[in-house]
Enzyme design. Sequence first.
Site, short mmCIF file in Angstrom:
data_model
loop_
_atom_site.label_atom_id
_atom_site.label_comp_id
_atom_site.label_asym_id
_atom_site.label_seq_id
_atom_site.Cartn_x
_atom_site.Cartn_y
_atom_site.Cartn_z
CB ILE A 47 -0.87 -0.18 1.12
CG1 ILE A 47 -1.93 -1.18 0.99
CG2 ILE A 47 -1.71 1.34 1.57
CD1 ILE A 47 -2.75 -1.55 2.23
CB SER B 225 -6.23 -4.02 10.19
OG SER B 225 -6.93 -5.49 9.84
CE1 TYR C 109 -1.65 -6.34 10.96
CE2 TYR C 109 -3.86 -7.21 10.82
CZ TYR C 109 -2.85 -6.32 10.11
OH TYR C 109 -2.92 -5.36 9.45
CE LYS D 233 -2.06 -2.58 11.57
NZ LYS D 233 -1.36 -1.57 10.81
CG ASN E 35 -9.80 -9.60 3.11
OD1 ASN E 35 -10.63 -9.35 4.24
ND2 ASN E 35 -9.24 -10.71 2.96
CE LYS F 84 0.51 -8.01 2.53
NZ LYS F 84 -0.65 -7.51 2.69
CB SER G 263 2.19 -17.20 1.66
OG SER G 263 2.73 -16.84 3.09
CG PHE H 61 -10.60 -23.19 2.46
CD1 PHE H 61 -9.51 -23.95 2.57
CD2 PHE H 61 -10.17 -21.95 2.96
CE1 PHE H 61 -8.29 -23.89 3.08
CE2 PHE H 61 -9.19 -21.75 3.44
CZ PHE H 61 -8.04 -22.65 3.33
N1 LIG Z 1 -3.10 -5.31 2.57
C1 LIG Z 1 -4.07 -5.64 3.45
O1 LIG Z 1 -5.33 -6.48 3.02
C2 LIG Z 1 -4.49 -4.93 4.74
C3 LIG Z 1 -5.50 -5.16 5.54
C4 LIG Z 1 -5.53 -4.24 6.78
C5 LIG Z 1 -4.27 -3.44 7.13
N2 LIG Z 1 -3.40 -3.46 6.53
C6 LIG Z 1 -2.37 -2.60 6.87
O2 LIG Z 1 -1.77 -1.97 5.97
C7 LIG Z 1 -0.28 -1.43 5.93
C8 LIG Z 1 0.24 -1.60 4.74
O3 LIG Z 1 0.13 -3.24 4.44
P1 LIG Z 1 0.56 -3.86 3.12
O4 LIG Z 1 -0.38 -4.68 2.78
O5 LIG Z 1 1.01 -2.87 2.30
O6 LIG Z 1 1.78 -4.87 3.85
P2 LIG Z 1 3.31 -4.72 3.47
O7 LIG Z 1 3.99 -5.76 4.47
O8 LIG Z 1 3.55 -4.87 2.03
O9 LIG Z 1 3.78 -3.10 3.77
C9 LIG Z 1 4.28 -2.91 5.25
C10 LIG Z 1 5.59 -2.26 5.22
O10 LIG Z 1 6.32 -1.80 6.34
C11 LIG Z 1 7.75 -2.19 6.48
N3 LIG Z 1 8.15 -2.71 7.84
C12 LIG Z 1 7.88 -3.73 8.51
N4 LIG Z 1 8.20 -3.42 9.74
C13 LIG Z 1 8.91 -2.26 9.57
C14 LIG Z 1 9.72 -1.48 10.70
N5 LIG Z 1 9.83 -1.96 11.85
N6 LIG Z 1 10.48 -0.44 10.34
C15 LIG Z 1 10.10 0.26 8.93
N7 LIG Z 1 9.37 -0.62 8.03
C16 LIG Z 1 8.69 -1.63 8.62
C17 LIG Z 1 7.66 -3.63 5.63
O11 LIG Z 1 9.14 -3.86 5.06
C18 LIG Z 1 6.69 -3.35 4.48
O12 LIG Z 1 7.12 -2.89 3.45
C19 LIG Z 1 -0.21 -2.33 7.38
O13 LIG Z 1 0.10 -1.54 8.67
C20 LIG Z 1 -1.01 -3.48 7.28
O14 LIG Z 1 -1.04 -4.09 8.70
C21 LIG Z 1 -3.23 -4.18 5.29
#
Ligand SMILES: NC(=O)c1ccc[n+]([C@@H]2O[C@H](COP(=O)([O-])OP(=O)(O)OC[C@H]3O[C@@H](n4cnc5c(N)ncnc54)[C@H](O)[C@@H]3O)[C@@H](O)[C@H]2O)c1
Length: 335
Positions: A22, A139, A161, A165, A190, A199, A201, A222
């Site tokens: 994101i 989330s 997790y 959040k 989602n 990302k 799996s 499933f």
């Molecule tokens: N993708 C989804 O469906 C979804 C749904 C709900 C919430 N979220 C939240 O949205 C945000 C972005 O998610 P995403 O899907 O892009 O995941 P992602 O894992 O691709 O992005 C998270 C990024 O944070 C970085 N990161 C992790 N720990 C770190 C740290 N200690 N210091 C610096 N960087 C760090 C990772 O390297 C990664 O690039 C997250 O907070 C996630 O919890 C995502």
Amino acid sequence: MRYIEDDLENKTILITGGAGFIGSNLAFYFQNNHPKANVVVLDCFRSGEKLSNGNLKSFGHFKNLIGFTGEIISGDINDKDLLLNLEVNYKFDYIFHEAAISDTTVLEQDLMIKTNVNAYKDLLDLAVKHGANMVYASSAATYGNAESPQRVGREAPQNVYGFSKLSMDNLSANYIKDSSISIVGLRYFNVYGKNEYFKNSTASMVLQFGHQLLAGKNPKLFENSDKILRDFIYIEDIIQANIKAMKPKKSGVYNVGTAKARSFQDIVDILQKELHTSFECEYIPNPFIGSYQFHTEADIETTKEFLGYEPAYEMEDGIREYVKEIVRIYEEEVK
Ligand SMILES: NC(=O)c1ccc[n+]([C@@H]2O[C@H](COP(=O)([O-])OP(=O)(O)OC[C@H]3O[C@@H](n4cnc5c(N)ncnc54)[C@H](O)[C@@H]3O)[C@@H](O)[C@H]2O)c1
């Protein structure tokens, strides 16, 4: 598409987690639509380090940022010296906080709380010092198995997790009371779309089914997948919500979904149509029964009212727009 009038000239924007799914999409949104803004990406990138569930500790990948011309900092949000450096040497106008342990199956509670909750507090303090508006990723996992439609105030996290959040949301509520910056938490449902491949799996089932079909395999679902429903949301709508959250009518926590529950079977059927395939589905027992969300559907009334957010993508539209990228990634990374 540009979502606000302001061209953000000379504004400085920090995107934590900017090498992730994101965050990198946000970075390109600003580069393409607000080229006069200064965008700083902070991410710890991937190191190869794994956690006890066998997955990587962080998923950030340089390939998500190829073509991005803003500043990139490799660093850990848990590093206090780094945060001090950011405080002294920059003056942020907006912070988009996406960095997190994003893998919902991680079991290390200490690391989860430290990274997702404690580091967020330090970033909130930075935002207050700079007078920067904060938009952070919460989330739908905060709801656990709470009944649909999921509504703010009815949380029941099922894993650390989701708990982390929810703790971010509770922390924010305290800051909202006595600070002049706006603070908006976005509870993404989602999400699927470009730049999720790294990302691994934990990427969406849209991408995973897409790649099963491209490999010529029967998609594995499933049992009763036509009755497992989720609110799947396309990345472009997530970007819209983030941008509109920069100047909210009211600080707070908001759901970001489509307000429609769709089945995993729907995903496969739409993909088969777009990819012109007709593989037979294989149905396997669901090993997660008991700890699995069977129905999610975001209540987005307050998101519409206070952020002006309006989802633009039905799942058919999102997958149609995404399918070329699913094929490109398959050709370049999987094959
Ligand atoms: N993708 C989804 O469906 C979804 C749904 C709900 C919430 N979220 C939240 O949205 C945000 C972005 O998610 P995403 O899907 O892009 O995941 P992602 O894992 O691709 O992005 C998270 C990024 O944070 C970085 N990161 C992790 N720990 C770190 C740290 N200690 N210091 C610096 N960087 C760090 C990772 O390297 C990664 O690039 C997250 O907070 C996630 O919890 C995502």
